[in-house]
Design an enzyme around this catalytic site. Sequence first.
Site, PDB file in Angstrom:
ATOM      1  N   GLY A  81       0.814  -1.216   0.000  1.00 26.63           N
ATOM      2  CA  GLY A  81       0.000   0.000   0.000  1.00 26.63           C
ATOM      3  C   GLY A  81       0.843   1.259   0.000  1.00 26.63           C
ATOM      4  O   GLY A  81       2.015   1.236  -0.363  1.00 26.63           O
ATOM      5  N   LEU A  84       0.427   3.662  -2.091  1.00 21.51           N
ATOM      6  CA  LEU A  84       0.787   3.450  -3.496  1.00 21.51           C
ATOM      7  C   LEU A  84       1.343   4.707  -4.152  1.00 21.51           C
ATOM      8  O   LEU A  84       0.962   5.828  -3.829  1.00 21.51           O
ATOM      9  CB  LEU A  84      -0.443   2.957  -4.262  1.00 21.51           C
ATOM     10  CG  LEU A  84      -1.025   1.628  -3.763  1.00 21.51           C
ATOM     11  CD1 LEU A  84      -2.243   1.236  -4.600  1.00 21.51           C
ATOM     12  CD2 LEU A  84       0.020   0.512  -3.773  1.00 21.51           C
ATOM     13  N   HIS A 106       4.305   1.516  -8.071  1.00 18.08           N
ATOM     14  CA  HIS A 106       3.318   0.444  -7.965  1.00 18.08           C
ATOM     15  C   HIS A 106       2.402   0.438  -9.201  1.00 18.08           C
ATOM     16  O   HIS A 106       2.076  -0.612  -9.748  1.00 18.08           O
ATOM     17  CB  HIS A 106       2.440   0.644  -6.732  1.00 18.08           C
ATOM     18  CG  HIS A 106       3.165   0.606  -5.421  1.00 18.08           C
ATOM     19  ND1 HIS A 106       3.263   1.702  -4.596  1.00 18.08           N
ATOM     20  CD2 HIS A 106       3.824  -0.391  -4.781  1.00 18.08           C
ATOM     21  CE1 HIS A 106       3.932   1.378  -3.504  1.00 18.08           C
ATOM     22  NE2 HIS A 106       4.289   0.119  -3.586  1.00 18.08           N
ATOM     23  N   VAL A 133      10.766   2.997 -11.242  1.00 21.11           N
ATOM     24  CA  VAL A 133      10.245   4.323 -11.584  1.00 21.11           C
ATOM     25  C   VAL A 133      10.883   5.339 -10.641  1.00 21.11           C
ATOM     26  O   VAL A 133      10.973   5.108  -9.430  1.00 21.11           O
ATOM     27  CB  VAL A 133       8.708   4.362 -11.454  1.00 21.11           C
ATOM     28  CG1 VAL A 133       8.169   5.754 -11.734  1.00 21.11           C
ATOM     29  CG2 VAL A 133       8.083   3.342 -12.393  1.00 21.11           C
ATOM     30  N   SER A 152       7.522   4.072  -0.868  1.00 24.08           N
ATOM     31  CA  SER A 152       6.562   4.506   0.157  1.00 24.08           C
ATOM     32  C   SER A 152       7.299   5.134   1.329  1.00 24.08           C
ATOM     33  O   SER A 152       6.735   5.951   2.063  1.00 24.08           O
ATOM     34  CB  SER A 152       5.739   3.315   0.643  1.00 24.08           C
ATOM     35  OG  SER A 152       5.131   2.663  -0.447  1.00 24.08           O
TER      36      SER A 152
HETATM   37  P1  AMP Z   1       6.054  -2.334  -1.603  1.00 25.80           P
HETATM   38  O1  AMP Z   1       4.668  -1.794  -1.453  1.00 25.80           O
HETATM   39  O2  AMP Z   1       7.125  -1.383  -1.224  1.00 25.80           O
HETATM   40  O3  AMP Z   1       6.200  -3.700  -0.975  1.00 25.80           O
HETATM   41  O4  AMP Z   1       6.258  -2.569  -3.154  1.00 25.80           O
HETATM   42  C1  AMP Z   1       5.367  -3.376  -3.889  1.00 25.80           C
HETATM   43  C2  AMP Z   1       5.982  -3.665  -5.244  1.00 25.80           C
HETATM   44  O5  AMP Z   1       6.220  -2.448  -5.932  1.00 25.80           O
HETATM   45  C3  AMP Z   1       7.333  -4.381  -5.118  1.00 25.80           C
HETATM   46  O6  AMP Z   1       7.421  -5.386  -6.109  1.00 25.80           O
HETATM   47  C4  AMP Z   1       8.310  -3.267  -5.349  1.00 25.80           C
HETATM   48  O7  AMP Z   1       9.545  -3.715  -5.878  1.00 25.80           O
HETATM   49  C5  AMP Z   1       7.558  -2.417  -6.364  1.00 25.80           C
HETATM   50  N1  AMP Z   1       8.087  -1.056  -6.368  1.00 25.80           N
HETATM   51  C6  AMP Z   1       8.321  -0.271  -5.284  1.00 25.80           C
HETATM   52  N2  AMP Z   1       8.873   0.896  -5.661  1.00 25.80           N
HETATM   53  C7  AMP Z   1       8.992   0.840  -7.008  1.00 25.80           C
HETATM   54  C8  AMP Z   1       9.496   1.748  -8.004  1.00 25.80           C
HETATM   55  N3  AMP Z   1       9.995   2.939  -7.682  1.00 25.80           N
HETATM   56  N4  AMP Z   1       9.466   1.363  -9.296  1.00 25.80           N
HETATM   57  C9  AMP Z   1       8.968   0.149  -9.650  1.00 25.80           C
HETATM   58  N5  AMP Z   1       8.481  -0.742  -8.760  1.00 25.80           N
HETATM   59  C10 AMP Z   1       8.484  -0.409  -7.464  1.00 25.80           C
END
Ligand code: AMP
Length: 301
Positions: free
Chosen positions: A47, A49, A53, A192, A202
């Site tokens: 979350g 987001l 994400h 990104v 986050s």
């Molecule tokens: P999280 O909510 O931090 O557990 O992230 C959920 C998913 O989003 C994970 O697979 C992360 O690697 C991906 N994610 C987080 N930040 C980025 C970003 N800046 N660019 C691409 N994917 C991301």
Amino acid sequence: MAIGSGAGGDAAQRHEPVGLRIATTIADARAWRLGVSGSVGLVPTMGALHAGHLSLVERGRSENDHVAASVFVNPTQFAPHEDLSRYPRDLDRDRALLADAGVDLLFAPPPDEMYPAGFSTAVEIAGPALGLEGERRPGHFRGVATVVLKLLNGIGPDRAYFGQKDAQQLAVVRRMARDLDLPVAIVGCATVREPDGLALSSRNVYLGPEDRKAAPVLYRALTRVTSLWAAGERGAATLRRAMEEVLAIEPRARVDYAALVDPETFEAKDGRCEQALAALAVFFGSTRLIDNVVLPPALAD
Ligand code: AMP
């Protein structure tokens, strides 16, 4: 019934999203999966987001008939001293973003749905889970692998989407899927970034204004190592030192690690390398940021 529906429609025939459904139990998420035809992509998240994400959601939409996203701040992947209780949470905002992004199912279970009383099972991964994050965050990848396996089993997607931003997590999940013969394709997606190069996270909301200004030093260190690589430098020590030198310029940055590892095994690189992952973990105050870049094998090296 914990599934709420947006606009109506015949789920068995549609391929266009017709509204966001919400499931809070595994049984309801699974019922949704069994009720839709065609392929399903899953984007697991915690979350809070952001556009990173949503890029995973977009990729999932482009490759599947339906997209599910999960929002679950998984307590078992946080160590006792980490930021579980203050981790940013805003389910209403997340729900609106996912609805706008065309997600079909939001799975947002409470902790006791995922870990009912008496829960006693964990997935333990060696290999890529041992170094870097695994070494500094004991139990982290056990928590990640266990929850990801539960999400994959519960929802049953054809593809699951993970960010390259968490490169070691991606490698660990890939290894688990391969070792346990999971019937799902694990898809890695590009990181990104903000215009100044800071990877979206986050946890960036924890940064005060001065630390936010200082944080793009991670990207500058990775850019430096990428250009050395492009110029033909292959010495692991030289490449590592180059990252450390850039980070040392920023007094607010406290380096946890600046590493060159094998992108699949996460073993440290030594001597000359033909491909590598340059990975950083850096503290700004109590906020710890990670980032990485793949140094690809040259076409004609
Ligand atoms: P999280 O909510 O931090 O557990 O992230 C959920 C998913 O989003 C994970 O697979 C992360 O690697 C991906 N994610 C987080 N930040 C980025 C970003 N800046 N660019 C691409 N994917 C991301």
